[in-house]
Design a protein around this motif. Structure first.
Motif, mmCIF file in Angstrom:
data_model
loop_
_atom_site.group_PDB
_atom_site.id
_atom_site.type_symbol
_atom_site.label_atom_id
_atom_site.label_comp_id
_atom_site.label_asym_id
_atom_site.label_seq_id
_atom_site.Cartn_x
_atom_site.Cartn_y
_atom_site.Cartn_z
ATOM 1 N N LEU A 1 12.361 23.259 -33.865
ATOM 2 C CA LEU A 1 10.928 23.418 -34.103
ATOM 3 C C LEU A 1 10.254 22.056 -34.254
ATOM 4 N N GLU A 2 10.911 21.120 -34.933
ATOM 5 C CA GLU A 2 10.366 19.776 -35.077
ATOM 6 C C GLU A 2 10.230 19.097 -33.710
ATOM 7 N N VAL A 3 11.267 19.241 -32.883
ATOM 8 C CA VAL A 3 11.226 18.638 -31.546
ATOM 9 C C VAL A 3 10.091 19.250 -30.730
ATOM 10 N N ASP A 4 9.958 20.562 -30.806
ATOM 11 C CA ASP A 4 8.906 21.261 -30.071
ATOM 12 C C ASP A 4 7.522 20.759 -30.490
ATOM 13 N N GLN A 5 7.308 20.626 -31.791
ATOM 14 C CA GLN A 5 6.012 20.154 -32.287
ATOM 15 C C GLN A 5 5.746 18.707 -31.886
ATOM 16 N N THR A 6 6.775 17.876 -31.944
ATOM 17 C CA THR A 6 6.615 16.473 -31.534
ATOM 18 C C THR A 6 6.240 16.372 -30.063
ATOM 19 N N LEU A 7 6.915 17.147 -29.231
ATOM 20 C CA LEU A 7 6.594 17.143 -27.806
ATOM 21 C C LEU A 7 5.179 17.661 -27.556
ATOM 22 N N ALA A 8 4.799 18.701 -28.295
ATOM 23 C CA ALA A 8 3.467 19.279 -28.111
ATOM 24 C C ALA A 8 2.377 18.262 -28.420
ATOM 25 N N ARG A 9 2.547 17.519 -29.515
ATOM 26 C CA ARG A 9 1.558 16.504 -29.872
ATOM 27 C C ARG A 9 1.493 15.414 -28.805
ATOM 28 N N HIS A 10 2.668 14.995 -28.345
ATOM 29 C CA HIS A 10 2.708 13.916 -27.347
ATOM 30 C C HIS A 10 2.068 14.360 -26.035
ATOM 31 N N VAL A 11 2.459 15.531 -25.558
ATOM 32 C CA VAL A 11 1.933 16.021 -24.285
ATOM 33 C C VAL A 11 0.432 16.263 -24.388
ATOM 34 N N SER A 12 -0.015 16.808 -25.513
ATOM 35 C CA SER A 12 -1.442 17.057 -25.693
ATOM 36 C C SER A 12 -2.237 15.758 -25.632
ATOM 37 N N GLY A 13 -1.732 14.730 -26.312
ATOM 38 C CA GLY A 13 -2.410 13.436 -26.291
ATOM 39 C C GLY A 13 -2.428 12.823 -24.905
ATOM 40 N N GLU A 14 -1.285 12.892 -24.213
ATOM 41 C CA GLU A 14 -1.212 12.327 -22.867
ATOM 42 C C GLU A 14 -2.080 13.107 -21.882
ATOM 43 N N MET A 15 -2.131 14.430 -22.066
ATOM 44 C CA MET A 15 -2.975 15.241 -21.200
ATOM 45 C C MET A 15 -4.448 14.900 -21.405
ATOM 46 N N ARG A 16 -4.831 14.681 -22.649
ATOM 47 C CA ARG A 16 -6.215 14.310 -22.946
ATOM 48 C C ARG A 16 -6.546 12.948 -22.339
ATOM 49 N N ASN A 17 -5.624 12.002 -22.493
ATOM 50 C CA ASN A 17 -5.856 10.671 -21.911
ATOM 51 C C ASN A 17 -5.947 10.739 -20.390
ATOM 52 N N PHE A 18 -5.052 11.529 -19.813
ATOM 53 C CA PHE A 18 -5.041 11.649 -18.355
ATOM 54 C C PHE A 18 -6.324 12.314 -17.860
ATOM 55 N N GLU A 19 -6.747 13.366 -18.545
ATOM 56 C CA GLU A 19 -7.971 14.056 -18.139
ATOM 57 C C GLU A 19 -9.184 13.140 -18.255
ATOM 58 N N ASN A 20 -9.265 12.400 -19.365
ATOM 59 C CA ASN A 20 -10.402 11.485 -19.546
ATOM 60 C C ASN A 20 -10.441 10.439 -18.438
ATOM 61 N N ALA A 21 -9.271 9.912 -18.103
ATOM 62 C CA ALA A 21 -9.211 8.897 -17.059
ATOM 63 C C ALA A 21 -9.623 9.484 -15.711
ATOM 64 N N GLU A 22 -9.128 10.696 -15.404
ATOM 65 C CA GLU A 22 -9.481 11.337 -14.142
ATOM 66 C C GLU A 22 -10.964 11.705 -14.101
ATOM 67 N N PHE A 23 -11.483 12.130 -15.243
ATOM 68 C CA PHE A 23 -12.892 12.500 -15.322
ATOM 69 C C PHE A 23 -13.786 11.295 -15.040
ATOM 70 N N GLU A 24 -13.516 10.199 -15.697
ATOM 71 C CA GLU A 24 -14.315 8.996 -15.478
ATOM 72 C C GLU A 24 -14.164 8.482 -14.048
ATOM 73 N N ALA A 25 -12.939 8.587 -13.509
ATOM 74 C CA ALA A 25 -12.723 8.139 -12.129
ATOM 75 C C ALA A 25 -13.495 9.014 -11.153
ATOM 76 N N TYR A 26 -13.599 10.308 -11.451
ATOM 77 C CA TYR A 26 -14.340 11.217 -10.584
ATOM 78 C C TYR A 26 -15.827 10.887 -10.584
ATOM 79 N N LEU A 27 -16.368 10.650 -11.781
ATOM 80 C CA LEU A 27 -17.786 10.274 -11.849
ATOM 81 C C LEU A 27 -18.051 8.992 -11.068
ATOM 82 N N LYS A 28 -17.137 8.057 -11.170
ATOM 83 C CA LYS A 28 -17.309 6.770 -10.473
ATOM 84 C C LYS A 28 -17.253 6.943 -8.966
#
Length: 220
Positions: free
Chosen positions: A130-157
């Motif tokens: 359960l600890e591993v699952d939660q750690t992965l979830a936090r990491h993936v969520s953060g990376e997904m948010r960063n990736f989406e923000n980067a793609e979003f800004e790149a799309y506007l540009k």
């Protein structure tokens, strides 16, 4: 004239000592010996049980230590650790790490010698999973948010660049920017004020770029 006394009968008699008692009751010596041996056997058994319990606890501790080492290396290794995977590369970590974790648990569990040890280790490994699952979830969520923000800004540009490249179709590029901003706000729970501000700054930047481009071409 003095006379010497004479005794016709014996004057000494036997008499039991006062208060002295001597008794012996052999009872059942076999029963007493059996009880003693039984107590001794119980003591030996208790010692054996305590020793077995101690060995079992040590075995479970060793098993959990092996699993902890695997988790540390699997997640935090500076070269191969899962948490070093960034952006889009991190999206499949759950499907990759958790099956590997389960396989590792299964292998360690086979090294234990009885059901009590396996049950105790299974309880620990379930909590650690359960600890591993939660750690992965936090990491993936953060990376997904960063990736989406980067793609979003790149799309506007890129849409701004499209408008600058062909001012005659700039309205289409502005519409695509507006749709992207609205979708991004909906995915991330951003309010209407954010949407209006982002639309204003994006459209303004695009308009200014178009004007500058037209002026550079002499199309005043």
């Amino acid at each position: 004239m003095p006379r010497v006394p004479t005794y016709d009968d014996p004057q000494v008699r036997t008499q039991a000592l006062p208060g002295a008692r001597l008794s012996f009751n052999p009872g059942n010596p076999g029963k007493a010996i059996g009880a003693g041996l039984q107590n001794l056997g119980a003591d030996v058994q208790n010692v054996a049980l305590a020793e077995a319990k101690k060995q079992g606890e040590i075995a479970v501790l060793e098993a959990d230590r092996k699993l902890s080492s695997w988790v540390i290396d699997g997640l935090h290794n500076p070269e191969t650790g899962a948490l070093n995977r960034k952006g889009k590369d991190s999206f499949g970590l759950h499907e990759e790490v958790l099956p590997a974790y389960d396989k590792t648990v299964e292998g360690i569990e086979k090294e234990l010698t009885n059901d009590n040890q396996r049950q105790a280790f299974r309880k620990l490994s379930t909590g650690r999973r359960l600890e591993v699952d939660q750690t992965l979830a936090r990491h993936v969520s953060g990376e997904m948010r960063n990736f989406e923000n980067a793609e979003f800004e790149a799309y506007l540009k890129i849409e701004t660049n499209a408008a600058l490249a062909n001012p005659d179709t700039a309205g289409n590029a502005l519409n695509r920017q507006r749709d992207a901003i609205a979708a991004h706000a909906a995915r991330n729970g951003l309010g209407q004020k954010w949407v209006e501000l982002k639309l204003g700054t994006t459209a303004s930047g695009t308009h200014l770029g178009i004007v500058d481009g037209l002026l550079a071409q002499g199309r005043d």
